[in-house]
Design a protein around this motif. Structure first.
Motif, short mmCIF file in Angstrom:
data_model
loop_
_atom_site.label_atom_id
_atom_site.label_comp_id
_atom_site.label_asym_id
_atom_site.label_seq_id
_atom_site.Cartn_x
_atom_site.Cartn_y
_atom_site.Cartn_z
N TRP A 1 -10.28 -2.47 0.75
CA TRP A 1 -9.81 -1.88 1.78
C TRP A 1 -10.64 -2.28 2.93
O TRP A 1 -12.12 -2.02 3.51
N CYS B 1 -2.80 0.45 -3.67
CA CYS B 1 -2.34 -1.05 -3.56
C CYS B 1 -1.62 -1.85 -4.45
O CYS B 1 -2.72 -2.35 -5.35
N CYS C 1 -5.15 -3.44 2.44
CA CYS C 1 -5.26 -3.48 1.59
C CYS C 1 -5.71 -5.15 1.27
O CYS C 1 -5.03 -5.90 2.10
N ARG D 1 -9.88 -0.45 -9.58
CA ARG D 1 -8.92 -1.70 -9.77
C ARG D 1 -8.49 -1.33 -11.14
O ARG D 1 -9.37 -0.69 -12.48
N GLU E 1 1.03 -1.35 0.01
CA GLU E 1 -0.18 0.27 0.17
C GLU E 1 1.08 0.98 0.03
O GLU E 1 2.74 1.20 0.35
#
Length: 115
Positions: free
Chosen positions: A36, A22, A95, A71, A6
């Motif tokens: 998270w 992350c 993470c 993501r 992270e």
């Protein structure tokens, strides 16, 4: 060897923003769900935000509308955009990447919201 690293934590004033990152290595990141979590002093670790392998998201009520999880499977990374931060958001943020039989955690990054 699986690693989750992270970054992006720090000290921010109330009302400010931070973006946590992350970076995952050693796994086929794109098949896993990610999330998270955070842990404040004296409190249990709690879920903040989750994102599935196909991009479905879920948030804790306390951060809904202020935080956004995303993501990038090409970068093997998961992000948490945090806006309108308050002192109640102060915690170590972790993470997590998980599948049916796997569960991986990063080392955590400190977020402190204070004037």
């Amino acid at each position: 060897q699986v690693q989750l690293v992270e970054s992006g934590g720090g000290l921010v004033q109330p009302g400010g923003s931070l973006r946590l990152s992350c970076a995952a290595s050693g796994i086929k990141f794109w098949v896993y769900s990610a999330g998270w979590y955070r842990q404040a002093p004296g409190k249990q670790r709690e879920m903040v935000a989750l994102i599935t392998s196909v991009g479905s998201t879920r948030y804790a009520d306390s951060v809904q509308g202020r935080f956004t999880i995303s993501r990038d499977n090409t970068e093997n990374a998961v992000y948490l955009q945090m806006n309108s931060l308050s002192p109640d958001d102060t915690a170590v943020y972790f993470c997590n990447v998980h599948g049916d039989r796997s569960d991986y955690w990063g080392q955590g990054t400190q977020v402190t919201v204070s004037s």
